[in-house]
Design a protein around this motif. Sequence first.
Motif, PDB file in Angstrom:
ATOM      1  N   LYS A 586       0.855  -1.211  -0.001  1.00 51.09           N
ATOM      2  CA  LYS A 586      -0.007  -0.019  -0.060  1.00 51.09           C
ATOM      3  C   LYS A 586       0.844   1.131  -0.158  1.00 51.09           C
ATOM      4  O   LYS A 586       0.526   2.284  -0.758  1.00 51.09           O
ATOM      5  N   ALA A 587       1.900   1.244   0.742  1.00 50.93           N
ATOM      6  CA  ALA A 587       2.888   2.460   0.848  1.00 50.93           C
ATOM      7  C   ALA A 587       3.530   2.831  -0.528  1.00 50.93           C
ATOM      8  O   ALA A 587       3.528   3.963  -0.856  1.00 50.93           O
ATOM      9  N   LEU A 588       3.644   1.533  -1.160  1.00 50.69           N
ATOM     10  CA  LEU A 588       4.578   1.889  -2.330  1.00 50.69           C
ATOM     11  C   LEU A 588       3.664   2.363  -3.320  1.00 50.69           C
ATOM     12  O   LEU A 588       3.828   3.201  -4.077  1.00 50.69           O
ATOM     13  N   SER A 589       2.389   2.015  -3.365  1.00 46.11           N
ATOM     14  CA  SER A 589       1.482   2.397  -4.306  1.00 46.11           C
ATOM     15  C   SER A 589       1.202   3.719  -4.080  1.00 46.11           C
ATOM     16  O   SER A 589       0.919   4.734  -4.997  1.00 46.11           O
ATOM     17  N   GLU A 590       0.949   4.465  -2.779  1.00 47.15           N
ATOM     18  CA  GLU A 590       0.816   5.745  -2.446  1.00 47.15           C
ATOM     19  C   GLU A 590       1.680   6.564  -2.763  1.00 47.15           C
ATOM     20  O   GLU A 590       1.751   7.707  -3.167  1.00 47.15           O
ATOM     21  N   ALA A 591       2.932   6.166  -2.550  1.00 46.57           N
ATOM     22  CA  ALA A 591       4.281   6.997  -2.987  1.00 46.57           C
ATOM     23  C   ALA A 591       4.386   7.125  -4.531  1.00 46.57           C
ATOM     24  O   ALA A 591       4.852   8.053  -4.983  1.00 46.57           O
ATOM     25  N   ARG A 592       4.111   6.154  -5.202  1.00 50.57           N
ATOM     26  CA  ARG A 592       4.238   6.306  -6.796  1.00 50.57           C
ATOM     27  C   ARG A 592       3.370   7.335  -7.333  1.00 50.57           C
ATOM     28  O   ARG A 592       3.596   8.130  -7.962  1.00 50.57           O
ATOM     29  N   ASP A 593       1.969   7.599  -6.367  1.00 49.43           N
ATOM     30  CA  ASP A 593       0.991   8.576  -7.109  1.00 49.43           C
ATOM     31  C   ASP A 593       1.267   9.735  -6.241  1.00 49.43           C
ATOM     32  O   ASP A 593       0.525  10.892  -6.661  1.00 49.43           O
ATOM     33  N   ALA A 594       2.289   9.891  -5.535  1.00 50.11           N
ATOM     34  CA  ALA A 594       2.322  11.472  -4.768  1.00 50.11           C
ATOM     35  C   ALA A 594       2.974  12.340  -5.673  1.00 50.11           C
ATOM     36  O   ALA A 594       3.849  11.964  -6.318  1.00 50.11           O
ATOM     37  N   GLU A 595       2.611  13.638  -5.584  1.00 54.12           N
ATOM     38  CA  GLU A 595       3.328  14.607  -6.180  1.00 54.12           C
ATOM     39  C   GLU A 595       4.317  15.214  -5.631  1.00 54.12           C
ATOM     40  O   GLU A 595       5.140  16.090  -6.259  1.00 54.12           O
ATOM     41  N   GLY A 596       4.566  15.171  -4.491  1.00 57.19           N
ATOM     42  CA  GLY A 596       5.774  15.814  -3.842  1.00 57.19           C
ATOM     43  C   GLY A 596       6.778  14.667  -3.378  1.00 57.19           C
ATOM     44  O   GLY A 596       6.456  13.264  -3.247  1.00 57.19           O
ATOM     45  N   PRO A 597       7.737  15.091  -2.715  1.00 59.28           N
ATOM     46  CA  PRO A 597       8.877  14.212  -2.277  1.00 59.28           C
ATOM     47  C   PRO A 597       8.336  13.178  -1.209  1.00 59.28           C
ATOM     48  O   PRO A 597       8.013  13.753  -0.196  1.00 59.28           O
ATOM     49  N   THR A 598       8.603  11.778  -1.239  1.00 59.76           N
ATOM     50  CA  THR A 598       7.837  11.028  -0.448  1.00 59.76           C
ATOM     51  C   THR A 598       8.822  10.116  -0.153  1.00 59.76           C
ATOM     52  O   THR A 598       9.524   9.447  -0.886  1.00 59.76           O
ATOM     53  N   CYS A 599       8.766   9.345   1.178  1.00 56.47           N
ATOM     54  CA  CYS A 599       9.657   8.305   1.703  1.00 56.47           C
ATOM     55  C   CYS A 599       8.872   7.278   1.997  1.00 56.47           C
ATOM     56  O   CYS A 599       7.894   7.383   2.729  1.00 56.47           O
ATOM     57  N   VAL A 600       9.138   6.118   1.646  1.00 57.70           N
ATOM     58  CA  VAL A 600       8.783   4.818   2.117  1.00 57.70           C
ATOM     59  C   VAL A 600       9.831   4.095   3.141  1.00 57.70           C
ATOM     60  O   VAL A 600      10.864   3.776   2.568  1.00 57.70           O
ATOM     61  N   TYR A 601       9.572   3.594   4.349  1.00 53.30           N
ATOM     62  CA  TYR A 601      10.547   3.257   5.280  1.00 53.30           C
ATOM     63  C   TYR A 601      10.114   1.628   5.648  1.00 53.30           C
ATOM     64  O   TYR A 601       8.719   1.689   5.923  1.00 53.30           O
ATOM     65  N   VAL A 602      11.117   0.789   5.498  1.00 56.12           N
ATOM     66  CA  VAL A 602      10.538  -0.450   5.827  1.00 56.12           C
ATOM     67  C   VAL A 602      11.678  -1.354   6.607  1.00 56.12           C
ATOM     68  O   VAL A 602      13.054  -1.199   6.116  1.00 56.12           O
ATOM     69  N   GLU A 603      11.399  -1.962   7.590  1.00 60.47           N
ATOM     70  CA  GLU A 603      12.625  -2.863   8.304  1.00 60.47           C
ATOM     71  C   GLU A 603      12.472  -4.043   7.688  1.00 60.47           C
ATOM     72  O   GLU A 603      11.361  -4.914   7.395  1.00 60.47           O
ATOM     73  N   THR A 604      13.545  -4.823   7.070  1.00 63.69           N
ATOM     74  CA  THR A 604      13.692  -5.971   6.353  1.00 63.69           C
ATOM     75  C   THR A 604      13.988  -7.154   7.294  1.00 63.69           C
ATOM     76  O   THR A 604      14.650  -6.994   8.131  1.00 63.69           O
ATOM     77  N   GLU A 605      13.519  -8.410   6.771  1.00 61.06           N
ATOM     78  CA  GLU A 605      13.754  -9.310   7.325  1.00 61.06           C
ATOM     79  C   GLU A 605      15.059 -10.249   6.839  1.00 61.06           C
ATOM     80  O   GLU A 605      14.972 -10.069   5.490  1.00 61.06           O
ATOM     81  N   THR A 606      15.661 -10.910   7.495  1.00 63.35           N
ATOM     82  CA  THR A 606      16.872 -11.741   7.025  1.00 63.35           C
ATOM     83  C   THR A 606      16.028 -12.979   6.328  1.00 63.35           C
ATOM     84  O   THR A 606      15.503 -13.736   6.897  1.00 63.35           O
ATOM     85  N   PRO A 607      16.549 -13.196   4.997  1.00 65.98           N
ATOM     86  CA  PRO A 607      15.929 -14.295   4.095  1.00 65.98           C
ATOM     87  C   PRO A 607      16.467 -15.532   4.334  1.00 65.98           C
ATOM     88  O   PRO A 607      17.631 -15.754   5.042  1.00 65.98           O
ATOM     89  N   ASP A 608      15.580 -16.573   4.311  1.00 64.81           N
ATOM     90  CA  ASP A 608      16.457 -17.828   4.261  1.00 64.81           C
ATOM     91  C   ASP A 608      16.900 -18.434   3.045  1.00 64.81           C
ATOM     92  O   ASP A 608      16.738 -17.535   2.042  1.00 64.81           O
ATOM     93  N   THR A 609      17.560 -19.480   2.980  1.00 69.41           N
ATOM     94  CA  THR A 609      18.081 -19.724   1.652  1.00 69.41           C
ATOM     95  C   THR A 609      17.273 -20.292   0.728  1.00 69.41           C
ATOM     96  O   THR A 609      17.503 -20.198  -0.545  1.00 69.41           O
ATOM     97  N   VAL A 610      15.965 -20.345   0.873  1.00 69.27           N
ATOM     98  CA  VAL A 610      15.152 -20.827  -0.077  1.00 69.27           C
ATOM     99  C   VAL A 610      14.445 -19.585  -0.685  1.00 69.27           C
ATOM    100  O   VAL A 610      14.351 -19.160  -1.920  1.00 69.27           O
ATOM    101  N   SER A 611      13.830 -18.432   0.330  1.00 66.63           N
ATOM    102  CA  SER A 611      13.280 -17.349  -0.416  1.00 66.63           C
ATOM    103  C   SER A 611      14.208 -16.318  -0.649  1.00 66.63           C
ATOM    104  O   SER A 611      13.683 -15.176  -1.143  1.00 66.63           O
TER     105      SER A 611
END
Length: 651
Positions: A586-611
Amino acid sequence: MSPTSPASPKKHHPAPTRRLTTAQALVAFLARQYTERDGRRQRLISATWGIFGHGNVAGIGQALVEAGHGGNGTAHRMPYLQGRNEQAMVHAAVGYARQSGRLSAQAVTTSIGPGATNLVTGAALATINRLPVLLLPGDTFATRPADPVLQQLEVPYAGDVSVNDCLRPVSRYFDRITRPEALIPAALQAMRILADPAETGAVTLALPQDVQAEAYDWPEEFFAERDWHIRRPAPDTHERDAAVRAIRSARRPLIVAGGGVRHSAAEETLAAFTAATRIPVASTQAGKGALRHDHPADVGGIGHTGTATADELARTADLVIGVGTRFSDFTTASGTLFSNPAVRFLHLNITAFDAHKLAALPLVADARAGLEALTAALAGRGYRVDPAYETEYTGAKEAWEERVEASFATPDPTARPTQTQVLGLLDDLVTEEDILINAAGSLPGDLHKLWRTRSRDQYHVEYGYSCMGYEIPAAIGVLLATGTGQRTRPVWALVGDGTYLMNPTEIVTAVQENLPLKLLILQNHGYASIGGLSESVGAERFGTAYRHRDADGGFTGPPLPVDLAANAASLGLRVLRATTVDDLRKALSEARDAEGPTCVYVETETPDTVSGPPPAQAWWDVPVAETASRPAAVKAREEYDRQVAARRRHL
């Protein structure tokens, strides 16, 4: 006969002149320089970035005021852009030049001292990537009224050295303007280098602060509009014929497309060449996008960060056709990738220096002109790769796409996303209009292997210098280059927390200019790329995590309580926080449509060897300690010795 009267002497009319300061003359000159290629004409220097100090405020700064930087309705005004960090201003100008196809560039003015030396990293990046930028650092007094002056480096053995001499090795052209009239030949040489596709890079004109303000009677013709034609040199017929013979005799040829394909706007020509020959195309970081990801001949990135498809083809290729690439160690897997004993190289490049690398058959020409010549020469001769070879690489490409899908999959929408899942969500969202910018860390490897490039300029990863801190200012440069009227193309700057902490300053510039920057911050609490490398070379991830010190003095304590989202908001960005896959979508979609400077912030998880992302498909030489007492380093050295034994020199 009577002698004739002597002829009356002709009256001398002096050439018209204009009295200006050196700085005023330079700005007026720059505003009248144009490039032309394929019938398209544009300003060579479109704007000037600047941070003012005592070394340039009364010279170039005053000249920009005279030039009407706010807009006076004339074609010859010089727009001014306000930066916050000198290195970042160069990155912004480089991003602009790359997006402009090297047909238009920007200037950067700084004060003397630290303002000037802060240019060095950006200059190195520009020159290594063959991208034009004009640097105008202030310099100490040419007349030496007091010695030393503020910020002057004193060199006991050379009175004419200043800190600006640090810029010499990273500039394609360097001059110090110690007299006003010396500007005339220096300025012309500077424009020649900037506009030459074989010579371009950083150009430095060091400007002593007293000379900037000194007046001189300049010839009016110095300010006439001047067009610099961008050459498209065709290949020598002997080199072309040798290249054709090499291609016709190849059974397993592979094209390696580099940044020169993009700089030459040769994408359609490359597609026509592959349509005729069915030769597969792998790409460097700079060349990714030479073909769309879904083109049948596109086999993805090559080298240490490449796909399994491209790297396996490289190992068995008998002819490697480089097009506009430098063949860096990431591309060649430090000399271990092209392992077929019979492999030979053919290199189409506009510079002879690059065209002869790896003992290649050189084809020195513009990428588009060279490909056109090869296509025409091969036409009617019936050359096309064996259908079994085409079936082999298209099947391998399909198998790799399944691996990409597995990395992008998000089976649990309530979970914290991994880095590759972040890229998958972005992949679902973007169209060919979007532009992605990245430079360093673990993201370039994931992007090179996994990203599905949809247009020739969508993939903007700086990996010649791999400079952390490039992304945000470069995105601003790209936005300035794409903006005509309403800026509609979404431009994404992808940064990790390590990169963000290096250089977030130009966020303020994006806010000031109201540029619709889309900043995506991935927080993983440390240097993910170097952490993984550290582990592989026996350094045990030492010093790569952003954590409190532990009782033993190491860095294994809790994560630091640094809130990068709050920091971005404090600099003026609208910030959207995401904690789950669904939140992020949802945040990425909202940022893409934004007319002004916008930041999306996300904490990422360490992936396993499969994913997680696929591991490296080819080696990269990072020397490991030859002697060590710790088991991790001993084991890493054993692996290093095994890998390095496969290296070969191509002669």
